[in-house]
Design a protein around this motif. Structure first.
Motif, mmCIF file in Angstrom:
data_model
loop_
_atom_site.group_PDB
_atom_site.id
_atom_site.type_symbol
_atom_site.label_atom_id
_atom_site.label_comp_id
_atom_site.label_asym_id
_atom_site.label_seq_id
_atom_site.Cartn_x
_atom_site.Cartn_y
_atom_site.Cartn_z
ATOM 1 N N GLY A 194 -32.386 -81.792 -20.154
ATOM 2 C CA GLY A 194 -31.247 -81.620 -19.268
ATOM 3 C C GLY A 194 -31.283 -82.713 -18.209
ATOM 4 O O GLY A 194 -31.533 -83.880 -18.526
ATOM 5 N N ASN A 195 -31.114 -82.325 -16.955
ATOM 6 C CA ASN A 195 -31.015 -83.324 -15.888
ATOM 7 C C ASN A 195 -32.087 -83.087 -14.826
ATOM 8 O O ASN A 195 -31.858 -83.375 -13.662
ATOM 9 C CB ASN A 195 -29.602 -83.236 -15.282
ATOM 10 C CG ASN A 195 -29.313 -84.341 -14.304
ATOM 11 O OD1 ASN A 195 -29.930 -85.395 -14.346
ATOM 12 N ND2 ASN A 195 -28.372 -84.093 -13.392
ATOM 13 N N SER A 196 -33.229 -82.551 -15.212
ATOM 14 C CA SER A 196 -34.261 -82.313 -14.206
ATOM 15 C C SER A 196 -35.125 -83.554 -14.035
ATOM 16 O O SER A 196 -35.705 -84.050 -15.011
ATOM 17 C CB SER A 196 -35.158 -81.144 -14.612
ATOM 18 O OG SER A 196 -36.244 -81.068 -13.705
ATOM 19 N N SER A 237 -25.611 -87.914 -19.800
ATOM 20 C CA SER A 237 -24.268 -87.492 -19.378
ATOM 21 C C SER A 237 -24.410 -86.237 -18.531
ATOM 22 O O SER A 237 -25.042 -85.258 -18.955
ATOM 23 C CB SER A 237 -23.388 -87.201 -20.601
ATOM 24 O OG SER A 237 -22.121 -86.740 -20.170
ATOM 25 N N THR A 238 -23.854 -86.278 -17.311
ATOM 26 C CA THR A 238 -23.922 -85.119 -16.418
ATOM 27 C C THR A 238 -22.511 -84.781 -15.937
ATOM 28 O O THR A 238 -21.571 -85.552 -16.136
ATOM 29 C CB THR A 238 -24.842 -85.399 -15.206
ATOM 30 O OG1 THR A 238 -24.217 -86.371 -14.360
ATOM 31 C CG2 THR A 238 -26.214 -85.891 -15.640
ATOM 32 N N THR A 239 -22.374 -83.642 -15.288
ATOM 33 C CA THR A 239 -21.033 -83.173 -14.922
ATOM 34 C C THR A 239 -20.314 -84.150 -13.993
ATOM 35 O O THR A 239 -19.121 -84.436 -14.179
ATOM 36 C CB THR A 239 -21.119 -81.786 -14.242
ATOM 37 O OG1 THR A 239 -21.983 -80.942 -15.002
ATOM 38 C CG2 THR A 239 -19.753 -81.124 -14.145
ATOM 39 N N SER A 274 -23.191 -75.552 -2.169
ATOM 40 C CA SER A 274 -22.713 -74.779 -3.330
ATOM 41 C C SER A 274 -23.471 -75.167 -4.605
ATOM 42 O O SER A 274 -23.857 -74.299 -5.389
ATOM 43 C CB SER A 274 -21.211 -74.962 -3.520
ATOM 44 O OG SER A 274 -20.908 -76.332 -3.626
ATOM 45 N N HIS A 275 -23.724 -76.469 -4.787
ATOM 46 C CA HIS A 275 -24.456 -76.833 -6.006
ATOM 47 C C HIS A 275 -25.944 -76.481 -5.894
ATOM 48 O O HIS A 275 -26.578 -76.147 -6.899
ATOM 49 C CB HIS A 275 -24.265 -78.307 -6.361
ATOM 50 C CG HIS A 275 -24.875 -78.663 -7.678
ATOM 51 N ND1 HIS A 275 -24.633 -77.933 -8.829
ATOM 52 C CD2 HIS A 275 -25.770 -79.621 -8.037
ATOM 53 C CE1 HIS A 275 -25.331 -78.435 -9.835
ATOM 54 N NE2 HIS A 275 -26.034 -79.454 -9.378
ATOM 55 N N GLY A 276 -26.465 -76.518 -4.680
ATOM 56 C CA GLY A 276 -27.845 -76.057 -4.479
ATOM 57 C C GLY A 276 -27.959 -74.603 -4.905
ATOM 58 O O GLY A 276 -28.895 -74.204 -5.613
HETATM 59 C C1 MLT Z 1 -24.016 -83.665 -11.848
HETATM 60 O O1 MLT Z 1 -23.873 -84.767 -12.396
HETATM 61 O O2 MLT Z 1 -23.080 -82.961 -11.541
HETATM 62 C C2 MLT Z 1 -25.377 -83.139 -11.456
HETATM 63 O O3 MLT Z 1 -26.338 -84.071 -11.524
HETATM 64 C C3 MLT Z 1 -25.611 -81.747 -11.944
HETATM 65 C C4 MLT Z 1 -27.047 -81.307 -12.064
HETATM 66 O O4 MLT Z 1 -27.651 -81.531 -13.104
HETATM 67 O O5 MLT Z 1 -27.604 -80.724 -11.143
#
Ligand code: MLT
Length: 240
Positions: free
Chosen positions: A78-80, A97-99, A202-204
């Protein structure tokens, strides 16, 4: 400072652009390059990522996909940033690819200089940008699907604050740029409590619901890696 790629002016490109996605894309990009990845290649579209990376052997590529904070099924990771260990990434290219973060990088890919900034590599980015003396500099927060985000704005403020201090600009020279003044004020308020700020964002909160506590702690560290991701061709970032 633009709070999301959507708010950047249409049809314009700056001399230098810093894309910021503290949680977590630009933190991950800085981390993976510090851990020895050969390059990072960014995509807004998952299908396109799969197609382009098909030409690379499974030993040489890593596919990272994130949507809504979660790993995309079928991808290697994932994106960690915590998944980016030297054992895993050394010598490989990360196709990611991320959001929001990879979309921000794609939005600014025609700028003469493109880099990826986060709290963890703020000092390296600032040092390089000051040395380049660009006439126009955009700091582009990735936000969340077109909306403002606290953590990206605070990081943009940290970058702007450091440039302001080191170049000894007067406050008058910043006055009139409301985004910069606001981002610096946000950073000044939270600079010693970045983790707490993430807990309010919010994303946190979204990442906490996904059990990413350790990611938040990692992303809240300031100036811990001396890494400058630089775009060498559209969408490809390397240490040069
Ligand atoms: C994103 O591109 O929106 C972020 O990096 C999302 C995430 O993985 O926390």
């Amino acid at each position: 400072i633009y709070h999301t790629p959507e708010l950047t002016p249409e049809g314009k490109v700056p001399d230098c652009a810093i894309a910021v996605d503290v949680l977590r894309a630009t933190t991950t990009i800085a981390t993976v390059l510090a851990a020895g990845a050969e390059a990072v290649q960014v995509f807004s579209d998952l299908e396109q990522l799969i197609q382009v990376s098909e030409a690379w052997s499974t030993e040489k590529r890593l596919r990272a996909g994130e949507r809504g904070g979660a790993k995309v099924v079928g991808f290697d990771m994932g994106n960690s940033p915590l998944d980016c260990t030297p054992e895993r990434v050394q010598g490989r290219r990360l196709f990611i690819s991320t959001t929001n973060g990879t979309r921000a990088l794609q939005r600014v890919q025609n700028a003469a200089i493109v880099t990826a900034g986060a709290f963890i590599n703020r000092a390296s980015v600032v040092k390089y940008v000051i040395a380049q003396q660009p006439e126009t500099l955009w700091i582009v927060g990735s936000g969340w699907e077109g909306s403002f985000s606290l953590e990206d704005t605070a990081c943009a403020g940290a970058i702007a604050h450091s440039i302001w201090q080191q170049t000894k600009l007067s406050l008058d020279e910043l006055a009139g740029n409301d985004e910069v003044m606001g981002a610096i004020a946000l950073y000044a308020e939270w600079q010693n409590n970045l983790l707490e700020l993430f807990h309010h964002a919010s994303h946190g909160k979204r990442l906490l619901r996904l059990d990413c506590h350790e990611d938040l702690k990692y992303c809240a560290q300031m100036d811990i890696v001396d890494v400058l991701p630089l775009q060498t061709e559209p969408g490809v970032l390397k240490i040069v």
